[in-house]
Every structure is written in structure tokens, then in C-alpha cells.
Design an enzyme around this catalytic site. Structure first.
Site, mmCIF file in Angstrom:
data_model
loop_
_atom_site.group_PDB
_atom_site.id
_atom_site.type_symbol
_atom_site.label_atom_id
_atom_site.label_comp_id
_atom_site.label_asym_id
_atom_site.label_seq_id
_atom_site.Cartn_x
_atom_site.Cartn_y
_atom_site.Cartn_z
ATOM 1 C CG ASP A 8 -1.969 2.382 5.238
ATOM 2 O OD1 ASP A 8 -3.136 2.434 5.658
ATOM 3 O OD2 ASP A 8 -1.276 3.404 5.014
ATOM 4 C CG LEU A 9 -6.087 1.115 1.224
ATOM 5 C CD1 LEU A 9 -7.598 1.199 1.178
ATOM 6 C CD2 LEU A 9 -5.543 0.542 -0.072
ATOM 7 C CB THR A 42 -7.289 0.597 4.984
ATOM 8 O OG1 THR A 42 -7.571 2.000 5.040
ATOM 9 C CG2 THR A 42 -8.583 -0.160 4.754
ATOM 10 N N GLY A 43 -7.388 1.870 7.793
ATOM 11 C CA GLY A 43 -8.294 2.451 8.762
ATOM 12 C C GLY A 43 -9.632 2.820 8.157
ATOM 13 C CE LYS A 191 -4.227 -0.168 9.143
ATOM 14 N NZ LYS A 191 -3.526 0.636 8.126
ATOM 15 C CG ASN A 217 -3.126 3.349 11.314
ATOM 16 O OD1 ASN A 217 -2.111 3.857 10.841
ATOM 17 N ND2 ASN A 217 -4.228 3.199 10.606
#
Length: 266
Positions: A8-9, A42-43, A191, A217
């Protein structure tokens, strides 16, 4: 040992200022030289992440919009799953009269927003929103819709989460990426499932993947990967959802890069 590294970021790999720090970039480049595959998970929108990938300087798959889009190293779409038009129109109709709610839509190459928000222009350097008409929202090509409030009132967003689940719960994946950002994707999108597809394309399995994240998420990815690491700064809901997962430090301390150094580079 693990072949694929997925991260993830925001709140995980990036600094609190939403930047790739030099040490992190150096570690990821060293791992690339060792033959490890890095995946952005990532979202964020794929155009936003493409600029970050260019800055990092290594070929990497991009899982974006929480898994609704996957791009390969060449920037080609290898997977996409849109929200059904009925959910898009239903969500906007349900929320458009709440003056405190910002409605964001990621649609193909665009980021659409129902009202001006100057603060967001500081958050994204090369990618910004366009306004859309809540009485005539787009119907096709929508990867996800997400909702924020200027006051970041988590409890008010939880109320909306409950309403969304009542109306769309069996047809949508509804999750918080941060306590102040509520996101809605198609039911089959996560994800974790996107990572499974990328691993398969690379001739690997989820057991060959190590993943890092801090949001609800990320839960599917962190539970499905061979090893899933939870950031110490994650919301308590994330830690409760993943009680068996190891917890590491914070993004401020570049905990992901330090963990990867200890695991692969020492």
C-alpha cells in the site's frame, strides 16, 4: 523466500507527506536488482501511481483503485472491474444532498469530484480532479466511488457505511482506506484478489507474496498473502481484523523499507 513484494502507499510506503523517501527508493531498487518483483497496491488512481512508478525508476505492476484496475510494467491494463451503473447512480442519489460529504469518482483516466476542494491539489502533484454534476453522474467506466468529509468525522462516515451496506452490501465491497475515506468498489474487487491474479501471471502463488498495509481496504491482501505486515499506525479495526498478523513500525520511520532490508539485504 518471497518473490513478490506488494505494498500500500499512503500510511504505509510513503512518508506522512505522501512522498517516496530516498532510503525507501534505494531499498526497492536494490531488491529489483536481486530479481524481486515489486507491486504498488493502492486505492489511488493509476495515473497518480504511474508518476510515482516513474520516480521510483523500476518496472512494477500497479494494483490501483483497490484492485479495480491492474496495469503491467508497460502500463497496459491487464484487469479491470467496474462498478455497475445502478450502484453508481444509487450511491450518488443517496449522498448528493449531504452538504458535508465530498463524492469522488475514479472513472477511466479521470478523477471526478462533486465540489471544489483546494486542499486536494496539495495532495496530488500531477493529477487532479474535475467537477461533475451530481444530477447527471457518469455511469460507465467507474472503478470506484469514495467519500470524504472536510472535518474527517469518522463516526459520520460509519453511518454512511452502514447505509451503503443496507442498500448495496451484497453487490459491493465497502471499506475504509483511512478512517476519513470510505470507498466503494464492485463486490468482486479487492487488493487481495488482484494480487492473486498478478502472482499467477508471474508464475507464482499468494504464498510467494509478502504484503504491507494499514487500511481496511488492505485486509484481504494482508490475509491472503504468504505474509502480511500491518503498520503500527493502522486503525484499531485493522488490527482487530488481523489479530495474527505481525505489526511493524510507521511510515514516518520508513518501516517497510527497514523490514525489507532486514529480510532480504542483510
Amino acid at each position: 523466500m518471497y518473490q513478490i513484494i506488494a505494498s500500500d502507499l499512503d500510511g504505509t510506503l510513503l512518508t506522512p507527506e505522501h512522498k517516496l523517501a530516498p532510503y525507501t527508493k534505494n531499498v526497492l531498487n536494490q531488491l529489483h536488482q536481486q530479481g524481486k518483483d515489486f507491486i504498488f497496491a493502492t486505492g489511488r488512481h493509476h495515473i497518480d501511481v504511474a508518476g510515482m512508478r516513474e520516480e521510483l525508476g523500476i518496472p512494477a505492476y500497479m494494483i490501483t483503485s483497490n484492485g479495480a484496475r491492474v496495469h503491467n510494467c508497460k502500463g497496459e491494463v491487464v484487469f479491470k472491474q467496474d462498478l455497475p451503473a445502478s450502484i453508481v447512480s444509487g450511491l450518488v442519489a443517496l449522498t448528493k444532498n449531504d452538504p458535508e460529504l465530498k463524492i469522488h469518482i475514479y472513472r477511466n483516466d479521470d478523477w471526478l469530484l462533486n465540489a471544489e476542494d483546494p486542499a486536494l491539489r496539495d495532495f496530488h502533484e500531477t493529477f487532479c480532479y474535475q467537477l461533475f454534476d451530481v444530477d447527471n453522474p457518469p455511469q460507465d467506466g467507474v472503478a470506484k466511488i469514495f467519500f470524504t468529509r472536510d472535518d474527517r468525522d469518522h463516526d459520520k462516515l460509519v453511518e454512511w457505511e452502514e447505509r451503503f451496506n443496507e442498500h448495496f452490501g451484497d453487490r459491493a465491497n465497502i471499506a475504509f482506506s483511512t478512517p476519513w475515506c470510505l470507498e466503494v468498489m464492485d463486490a468482486g474487487v479487492s487488493k487481495g484478489h488482484a494480487l492473486e491474479a498478478v502472482a499467477k501471471e508471474k508464475g507464482c502463488t499468494l504464498a510467494d507474496c509478502i504484503a504491507f498495509g494499514d487500511g481496511m481496504n488492505d485486509v484481504e491482501m494482508l490475509s491472503m498473502a504468504g505474509k502480511g505486515l500491518v503498520m503500527d499506525t493502522s486503525h484499531e479495526k485493522v488490527k482487530k481484523a488481523l489479530p495474527e498478523n505481525e505489526i511493524i513500525g510507521s511510515c514516518q520511520d520508513e518501516a517497510v523499507a527497514h523490514y525489507l532490508t532486514d529480510l532480504f539485504l542483510k
